[in-house]
Design a protein around this motif. Structure first.
Motif, PDB file in Angstrom:
ATOM      1  N   VAL A   1       0.817  -1.315   0.023  1.00 59.69           N
ATOM      2  CA  VAL A   1      -0.051   0.405  -0.146  1.00 59.69           C
ATOM      3  C   VAL A   1       1.153   1.376   0.288  1.00 59.69           C
ATOM      4  N   ALA A   2       1.997   1.648   0.880  1.00 62.89           N
ATOM      5  CA  ALA A   2       2.967   2.597   0.967  1.00 62.89           C
ATOM      6  C   ALA A   2       3.346   2.590  -0.552  1.00 62.89           C
ATOM      7  N   LYS A   3       4.081   1.744  -1.059  1.00 67.12           N
ATOM      8  CA  LYS A   3       3.890   2.340  -2.442  1.00 67.12           C
ATOM      9  C   LYS A   3       3.331   2.258  -3.335  1.00 67.12           C
ATOM     10  N   MET A   4       2.144   1.882  -3.467  1.00 73.52           N
ATOM     11  CA  MET A   4       1.432   2.548  -4.357  1.00 73.52           C
ATOM     12  C   MET A   4       1.012   3.398  -4.112  1.00 73.52           C
ATOM     13  N   LYS A   5       1.174   3.673  -2.845  1.00 71.31           N
ATOM     14  CA  LYS A   5       0.017   5.499  -2.413  1.00 71.31           C
ATOM     15  C   LYS A   5       1.593   5.617  -3.782  1.00 71.31           C
ATOM     16  N   ARG A   6       3.081   5.830  -2.867  1.00 68.24           N
ATOM     17  CA  ARG A   6       4.105   6.561  -3.652  1.00 68.24           C
ATOM     18  C   ARG A   6       3.413   6.947  -5.147  1.00 68.24           C
ATOM     19  N   VAL A   7       3.730   5.857  -5.611  1.00 71.09           N
ATOM     20  CA  VAL A   7       3.195   5.422  -7.001  1.00 71.09           C
ATOM     21  C   VAL A   7       2.043   7.036  -7.982  1.00 71.09           C
ATOM     22  N   MET A   8       0.681   6.768  -7.211  1.00 71.55           N
ATOM     23  CA  MET A   8      -0.554   7.180  -7.184  1.00 71.55           C
ATOM     24  C   MET A   8      -0.078   8.379  -7.085  1.00 71.55           C
ATOM     25  N   ASN A   9       0.789   8.753  -6.546  1.00 71.18           N
ATOM     26  CA  ASN A   9       0.657  10.422  -5.640  1.00 71.18           C
ATOM     27  C   ASN A   9       1.795  10.981  -6.688  1.00 71.18           C
ATOM     28  N   GLN A  10       2.612   9.882  -7.446  1.00 73.33           N
ATOM     29  CA  GLN A  10       3.768  10.845  -8.424  1.00 73.33           C
ATOM     30  C   GLN A  10       3.273  11.180  -9.956  1.00 73.33           C
ATOM     31  N   GLU A  11       2.412  10.296  -9.913  1.00 73.26           N
ATOM     32  CA  GLU A  11       1.653  10.433 -10.624  1.00 73.26           C
ATOM     33  C   GLU A  11       0.510  11.234 -11.196  1.00 73.26           C
ATOM     34  N   GLY A  12       0.327  11.613  -9.816  1.00 75.54           N
ATOM     35  CA  GLY A  12      -1.389  12.712 -10.113  1.00 75.54           C
ATOM     36  C   GLY A  12      -2.445  12.369 -10.285  1.00 75.54           C
ATOM     37  N   ILE A  13      -2.750  10.979  -9.715  1.00 72.65           N
ATOM     38  CA  ILE A  13      -3.961   9.969  -9.470  1.00 72.65           C
ATOM     39  C   ILE A  13      -4.426   9.960  -8.275  1.00 72.65           C
ATOM     40  N   PRO A  14      -5.432  10.495  -8.529  1.00 71.43           N
ATOM     41  CA  PRO A  14      -5.868  10.465  -6.775  1.00 71.43           C
ATOM     42  C   PRO A  14      -6.649   9.183  -6.072  1.00 71.43           C
ATOM     43  N   ALA A  15      -6.629   8.437  -5.514  1.00 71.88           N
ATOM     44  CA  ALA A  15      -6.643   6.737  -4.838  1.00 71.88           C
ATOM     45  C   ALA A  15      -6.396   6.786  -3.466  1.00 71.88           C
ATOM     46  N   TRP A  16      -7.587   6.191  -3.651  1.00 71.31           N
ATOM     47  CA  TRP A  16      -7.877   5.705  -1.694  1.00 71.31           C
ATOM     48  C   TRP A  16      -8.178   4.176  -1.978  1.00 71.31           C
ATOM     49  N   PHE A  17      -7.672   4.077  -0.676  1.00 73.34           N
ATOM     50  CA  PHE A  17      -6.911   2.472  -0.486  1.00 73.34           C
ATOM     51  C   PHE A  17      -7.483   2.417   0.485  1.00 73.34           C
ATOM     52  N   ASP A  18      -8.454   1.173   0.793  1.00 75.04           N
ATOM     53  CA  ASP A  18      -9.594   1.656   1.075  1.00 75.04           C
ATOM     54  C   ASP A  18      -8.840   0.537   2.969  1.00 75.04           C
TER      55      ASP A  18
ATOM     56  N   ILE B   1      -0.915   2.102 -14.900  1.00 76.40           N
ATOM     57  CA  ILE B   1      -0.189   2.193 -14.143  1.00 76.40           C
ATOM     58  C   ILE B   1      -0.163   0.624 -12.966  1.00 76.40           C
ATOM     59  N   LEU B   2      -1.286   0.541 -13.082  1.00 73.97           N
ATOM     60  CA  LEU B   2      -1.372  -0.772 -12.150  1.00 73.97           C
ATOM     61  C   LEU B   2      -0.695  -2.030 -12.529  1.00 73.97           C
ATOM     62  N   THR B   3      -1.218  -1.766 -14.421  1.00 71.99           N
ATOM     63  CA  THR B   3      -1.393  -2.920 -15.050  1.00 71.99           C
ATOM     64  C   THR B   3       0.923  -3.420 -14.928  1.00 71.99           C
ATOM     65  N   LYS B   4       1.349  -2.542 -14.994  1.00 70.40           N
ATOM     66  CA  LYS B   4       2.644  -2.652 -15.465  1.00 70.40           C
ATOM     67  C   LYS B   4       3.323  -2.797 -14.366  1.00 70.40           C
ATOM     68  N   LYS B   5       2.495  -2.439 -12.799  1.00 69.08           N
ATOM     69  CA  LYS B   5       3.278  -2.867 -11.628  1.00 69.08           C
ATOM     70  C   LYS B   5       2.839  -4.153 -11.448  1.00 69.08           C
ATOM     71  N   GLY B   6       1.730  -4.978 -12.459  1.00 66.59           N
ATOM     72  CA  GLY B   6       1.917  -6.830 -11.983  1.00 66.59           C
ATOM     73  C   GLY B   6       0.972  -6.505 -11.339  1.00 66.59           C
ATOM     74  N   TYR B   7      -0.387  -5.240 -11.271  1.00 69.27           N
ATOM     75  CA  TYR B   7      -1.411  -6.000 -10.285  1.00 69.27           C
ATOM     76  C   TYR B   7      -2.877  -6.408 -11.590  1.00 69.27           C
ATOM     77  N   ARG B   8      -3.394  -6.803 -10.778  1.00 64.78           N
ATOM     78  CA  ARG B   8      -4.518  -7.106 -11.910  1.00 64.78           C
ATOM     79  C   ARG B   8      -5.516  -6.701 -11.716  1.00 64.78           C
ATOM     80  N   VAL B   9      -5.919  -5.386 -13.002  1.00 67.03           N
ATOM     81  CA  VAL B   9      -7.210  -4.709 -13.130  1.00 67.03           C
ATOM     82  C   VAL B   9      -7.968  -5.041 -12.760  1.00 67.03           C
ATOM     83  N   VAL B  10      -9.346  -4.225 -12.470  1.00 66.84           N
ATOM     84  CA  VAL B  10     -10.986  -5.291 -12.364  1.00 66.84           C
ATOM     85  C   VAL B  10     -11.805  -3.754 -11.526  1.00 66.84           C
ATOM     86  N   PHE B  11     -12.686  -3.555 -12.705  1.00 63.88           N
ATOM     87  CA  PHE B  11     -13.446  -2.362 -12.600  1.00 63.88           C
ATOM     88  C   PHE B  11     -14.666  -2.727 -12.011  1.00 63.88           C
ATOM     89  N   GLU B  12     -15.199  -1.715 -10.718  1.00 62.94           N
ATOM     90  CA  GLU B  12     -16.102  -2.261 -10.807  1.00 62.94           C
ATOM     91  C   GLU B  12     -16.522  -0.412 -10.583  1.00 62.94           C
TER      92      GLU B  12
END
Length: 97
Positions: A47-64, A86-97
């Motif tokens: 979580v900490a790393k992904m928060k930093r990545v999203m923040n650097q990219e300027g994407i507001p993201a909420w980690f619940d 970004i998530l795909t590049k980092k190896g995460y599976r993307v799911v839209f809900e």
């Protein structure tokens, strides 16, 4: 006295360097997240790393944290595609809900 001065100087430099790394979050608990879409889940250890990545990219993201140990990640609809890239590049599976 000569040994104390370099230690003090190194401590001050280290403190300044660490404080410069602090970044203001784009999202807080007071942010209205109505209509945001879930894009993925992130394990608690990442979580900490992904928060930093999203923040650097300027994407507001909420980690619940209610999904612990896997945090659902939600973003505003207009950032959905960029977050997915970004998530795909980092190896995460993307799911839209």
């Amino acid at each position: 006295m000569h040994l104390l001065r370099p230690i003090l100087l190194a401590s001050i430099v280290g403190l300044c360097a660490t404080s410069c790394l602090h970044v203001t979050p784009l999202v807080t608990s007071d942010t209205d997240r109505t209509g945001w879409v879930k894009v993925t889940t992130v394990a608690a250890v990442g979580v900490a790393k992904m928060k930093r990545v999203m923040n650097q990219e300027g994407i507001p993201a909420w980690f619940d944290a209610s999904g612990y140990p896997y945090y659902p990640v939600t973003v505003p609809p207009e950032y959905r595609d960029r977050a997915a890239q970004i998530l795909t590049k980092k190896g995460y599976r993307v799911v839209f809900e």
